[in-house]
Scaffold this active site. Structure first.
Site, mmCIF file in Angstrom:
data_model
loop_
_atom_site.group_PDB
_atom_site.id
_atom_site.type_symbol
_atom_site.label_atom_id
_atom_site.label_comp_id
_atom_site.label_asym_id
_atom_site.label_seq_id
_atom_site.Cartn_x
_atom_site.Cartn_y
_atom_site.Cartn_z
ATOM 1 N N ASP A 126 0.859 -1.189 0.000
ATOM 2 C CA ASP A 126 0.000 0.000 0.000
ATOM 3 C C ASP A 126 0.895 1.239 0.000
ATOM 4 O OD1 ASP A 126 -1.881 1.984 0.487
ATOM 5 O OD2 ASP A 126 -2.103 1.476 2.614
ATOM 6 N N ASP A 157 -4.218 3.721 2.477
ATOM 7 C CA ASP A 157 -5.650 3.487 2.673
ATOM 8 C C ASP A 157 -5.896 2.054 3.135
ATOM 9 O OD1 ASP A 157 -5.082 2.097 0.354
ATOM 10 O OD2 ASP A 157 -6.667 3.001 -0.854
ATOM 11 N N ASP A 185 -1.716 -1.448 -3.980
ATOM 12 C CA ASP A 185 -2.009 -0.731 -5.227
ATOM 13 C C ASP A 185 -0.922 -0.970 -6.276
ATOM 14 O OD1 ASP A 185 0.079 1.092 -4.268
ATOM 15 O OD2 ASP A 185 -1.484 1.925 -2.966
ATOM 16 N N ASP A 199 -5.039 -11.449 -14.992
ATOM 17 C CA ASP A 199 -6.087 -12.437 -14.734
ATOM 18 C C ASP A 199 -7.244 -12.143 -15.679
ATOM 19 O OD1 ASP A 199 -7.251 -14.560 -13.151
ATOM 20 O OD2 ASP A 199 -6.043 -13.811 -11.512
ATOM 21 N N ASP A 214 -9.372 -17.552 -15.608
ATOM 22 C CA ASP A 214 -10.143 -17.991 -14.449
ATOM 23 C C ASP A 214 -11.343 -18.852 -14.855
ATOM 24 O OD1 ASP A 214 -10.792 -17.446 -11.481
ATOM 25 O OD2 ASP A 214 -12.658 -16.870 -12.476
ATOM 26 N N GLU A 224 -7.019 -21.983 -15.539
ATOM 27 C CA GLU A 224 -7.515 -22.558 -14.291
ATOM 28 C C GLU A 224 -8.581 -23.557 -14.716
ATOM 29 O OE1 GLU A 224 -9.478 -21.331 -10.002
ATOM 30 O OE2 GLU A 224 -10.256 -20.423 -11.820
ATOM 31 N N HIS A 242 -3.706 -17.489 -4.636
ATOM 32 C CA HIS A 242 -4.642 -16.652 -3.875
ATOM 33 C C HIS A 242 -5.864 -17.417 -3.398
ATOM 34 C CE1 HIS A 242 -6.112 -16.888 -7.920
ATOM 35 N NE2 HIS A 242 -7.297 -16.495 -7.509
ATOM 36 N N ASP A 243 -6.074 -18.631 -3.894
ATOM 37 C CA ASP A 243 -7.236 -19.439 -3.511
ATOM 38 C C ASP A 243 -6.873 -20.579 -2.566
ATOM 39 O OD1 ASP A 243 -9.162 -18.056 -4.940
ATOM 40 O OD2 ASP A 243 -8.981 -19.304 -6.730
#
Length: 562
Positions: free
Chosen positions: A25, A29, A33, A102, A204, A261, A336-337
Site C-alpha cells: 500500500d 488506505d 495498489d 487475470d 479464471d 484454471e 490466492h485461492d
C-alpha cells in the site's frame, strides 16, 4: 505470429503471482495498489522471476475481491489508474519482466454495464449476454447449487418467475457463451489488452463456460436439496468449440502465454488443453493442491486421510500425464485461492519451520515445467488462526462455514475447517518488515495480518544467508546456471522409486547431464543408497554421505549432480 509450440518462450520462465490488494500500500488506505507493485519490481527480479501474474485490478465492487468485474477496460480506483498500469508495464519492461493479467470471462459483476442494460427490459439485446429463464410455476428453474453455496438462480427484481444464472455468487452473473455477439465483444477486449503489451493471461474458471442446455434438475447431494453445479456446468460437451475459437481469435495472434484454471479436466482431454496445439500454454493441476480436502469447492465436506506417499503418487502421476501429451506443466504450491503450503503439507505445527519450507520449495521447483511463486511463499509465510467467522472476508469461506453448520457441524468444528482452508490465509498482507502492519501499510490493512510471523519477513530474511528467501534466490540462480539450464528446461523426469515412502526423489536427465533431487518430508532421518558426492544444493548445513549410502536429516532436501 501463430504459436504451435507449447514449449515456447516460457519454458525457462519463473512466474511470480501478486495479489495486489495485499502486496504493498503506497497511499495508506490499507489496500495494496499498482504503485506498490512498481516499488518492488527490483525485489521480484532478485527472485529470478521473469514474468509477473497480477490478480484482478479491473474495476469491481469487490464482492469476490475483483473476480466480479464491472469494467474490463478500466482499473479500480482502489488500485490506481490506467496511467499507473501503463507505468507498471514500462517499468517492468526496463527490467525484462513480462506482465500477465487475470482474465475472468465466465461471469461479470452484476454492476457491469451489460448486466445493468440486461435488467432494463425483458426485450433488451443484452439479456442474451447472460442466462435468464422464466418458469411457468414461478419456481427456480432447477436445483443446482452454486459453488459459493445456495441456488445458482436469483430472481429478477420486479419480474416474478424470471431468474438469472450464476455459478458463483449472485453478484457474479454468468455470461452466455452460446451468444456469438457476446463472444466477439470478449475477444475484442482480450485483444485490446494484448495490444497494450501484456504477455498473456491466467484464465479464471475456464472449464465452466459451457452448461448443459437441458437445465434439468439432478439428484440432491446435500441437506439443502440442491446438487453441485459442477455436475452440469463444468467440462461439458461442446466446451471445446468455445476454447478453440477463443484461442484462434485472440491468443494465437499474439503468441500469448496462457495459463488455464482448468478444474476437472479428464486426463483423456489433456492433449486438447496443453498438447502441442492445445487451447493453453499450460494449466494448473489441482490434484495435489487440493489433496487435503474431499471437495475442492465444498471443503466443509471434510478432510482426506492423505500422507506423503499419496502426495508423491499424485505429483508424479500429474507429471506423467503431461508428458504423455507432450504438454507443459504449471508447477505451483500456493496461490490466492489456497492456504499456505507450509501449514497445509506439514501437518505437525512444530515442524512448520524454514527448513521444511525449503524442502517443499525444492520438491516442486525443479520439476519439468514453469515454477510459480505466490507472494510470501518465498518467505515461508504460514496460515493464520481466526477466533470468529466475523474476522473472515472471503465469500467462499463464509459460505463454507454456513454450509458446514447446515450439515450438522458445531460452530467450533466449522471454524476449524475454515481456518485451515480459507482463501484469506493467502490474502493476508505481505510481510516486508516486522512492524505492526508488516511494512505493508501505515494504515490498518483491509484484512488483518497473519498471527504467526516472527522473523518471517523480507527485511529479516534479506540479511540471513540461510533464510527461505535466500534459498529461493539460490534455486533460481541454479536453474539459470549455464551447465544446468537445459537439463531443467528440457530434461526428462525419472521418478526414483527405491527410497523410503516419505522421501520424494527424482532425476532430471538430458543426454549426459543428470541432476538428482531428494526431499525428506518427514521429521525423522531417512537412509538411502549413495546417489553421488557432488552436492549442488542443500537446504541444511550438514549432510551425511558415505560410500555405503546417504542419510537425509529431517526435512532435508538435496540436489546432486551425477
Amino acid at each position: 505470429m501463430e504459436n504451435t509450440n507449447n514449449k515456447h518462450w516460457w519454458n525457462k520462465d519463473v512466474i511470480y503471482q501478486i495479489y495486489p490488494r495485499s502486496f504493498q500500500d503506497t497511499n495508506n488506505d490499507g489496500i495494496g495498489d499498482l504503485q506498490g507493485i512498481i516499488a518492488h519490481l527490483d525485489y521480484i527480479k532478485t527472485l529470478g522471476a521473469t514474468t509477473i501474474w497480477i490478480s484482478p485490478v479491473y474495476k469491481s465492487p469487490m464482492v469476490d475481491m475483483g473476480y466480479d468485474i464491472s469494467d474490463y477496460q478500466d482499473i479500480d480506483p482502489q488500485f490506481g489508474t490506467m496511467e499507473d498500469f501503463d507505468k507498471l508495464l514500462r517499468e517492468a519492461k526496463k527490467r525484462n519482466l513480462k506482465i500477465i493479467m487475470d482474465l475472468v470471462v465466465n461471469h461479470t459483476s452484476d454492476q457491469h454495464e451489460w448486466f445493468k442494460k440486461a435488467l432494463e427490459s425483458p426485450t433488451s439485446p443484452y439479456r442474451d449476454y447472460y442466462i435468464f429463464k422464466t418458469t411457468k410455476d414461478g419456481k427456480k428453474p432447477n436445483n443446482w447449487r452454486s459453488i459459493f453455496g445456495g441456488s445458482t438462480w436469483t430472481e429478477v427484481k420486479n419480474e416474478p418467475g424470471t431468474y438469472y444464472f450464476h455459478t458463483f455468487a449472485p453478484q457474479q452473473p454468468d455470461l452466455n457463451w452460446e451468444n456469438p455477439i457476446l463472444r466477439k465483444q470478449i475477444y475484442k477486449m482480450i485483444n485490446w489488452w494484448l495490444e497494450k503489451g501484456i504477455a498473456g493471461f491466467r484464465i479464471d474458471a475456464i472449464t465452466h463456460l459451457k452448461k448443459d442446455l437441458d437445465w434439468a434438475s439432478i439428484p440432491a447431494d446435500g441437506n439443502d436439496g440442491l446438487a453441485a453445479v459442477v455436475k452440469k456446468g463444468q467440462n461439458r460437451p461442446g466446451l471445446d468449440l468455445f476454447l478453440d475459437e477463443l484461442k484462434r481469435e485472440t491468443f494465437d495472434k499474439y503468441n500469448a502465454l496462457t495459463v488455464g484454471e482448468a478444474y476437472g479436466v479428464p486426463e483423456k482431454d489433456l492433449e486438447k488443453y496443453i498438447g502441442p496445439d492445445g487451447y493453453f500454454s499450460m494449466i494448473f493441476d489441482f490434484s495435489y493442491m487440493n489433496i487435503e480436502v474431499k471437495s475442492a469447492d465444498e471443503w466443509y465436506r471434510g478432510k482426506t486421510d492423505w500422507n506423503i506417499k499419496t502426495l508423491k503418487t499424485t505429483l508424479f502421476n500429474s507429471q506423467r500425464a503431461v508428458k504423455r501429451v507432450n504438454g507443459w506443466s504449471a508447477n505451483v504450491l500456493e496461490n490466492h485461492d489456497q492456504p499456505r503450503v507450509l501449514s497445509k503439507l506439514i501437518k505437525n505445527s512444530a515442524d512448520q519451520t524454514p527448513t521444511a519450507a525449503k524442502a517443499l520449495a525444492t520438491m516442486y521447483y525443479f520439476l519439468p515445467g514453469t515454477p510459480f511463486i505466490y507472494q510470501g511463499q518465498e518467505l515461508g509465510m504460514k496460515n493464520f488462526e481466526r477466533k470468529s467467522i466475523n474476522e473472515f472476508n472471503d465469500v467462499s469461506s463464509i459460505n463454507n462455514y454456513k454450509m458446514a453448520l447446515s450439515e450438522g457441524y458445531s460452530q467450533a468444528e466449522a471454524l476449524k475447517i475454515v481456518n485451515s482452508k480459507s482463501r484469506d490465509n493467502a490474502r493476508t498482507p505481505m510481510q516486508w518488515t516486522d512492524e505492526k502492519f508488516g511494512g505493508f501499510s501505515q494504515a490498518i490493512p483491509w484484512l488483518k495480518m497473519g498471527n504467526d510471523r516472527k522473523g518471517i519477513n523480507v527485511k529479516v530474511e534479506n540479511q540471513n544467508s540461510d533464510s527461505v528467501l535466500n534459498y529461493y534466490r539460490k534455486m533460481s540462480q541454479l536453474r539459470k546456471k549455464e551447465e544446468f539450464q537445459s537439463v531443467f528446461a528440457d530434461g526428462e523426469l525419472l521418478e526414483v522409486k527405491d527410497v523410503p515412502s516419505t522421501v520424494i526423489a527424482y532425476e532430471r536427465v538430458l543426454t549426459d547431464s543428470k541432476i538428482t533431487v531428494l526431499v525428506n518430508l518427514s521429521n525423522e532421518k531417512q537412509s538411502l543408497r549413495n546417489f553421488g558426492q557432488n552436492i549442488v544444493l542443500n537446504n541444511q548445513q550438514h549432510v551425511q554421505i558415505s560410500k555405503n549410502g546417504l542419510t537425509l536429516l529431517p526435512y532435508q532436501a538435496l540436489l546432486l549432480e551425477n
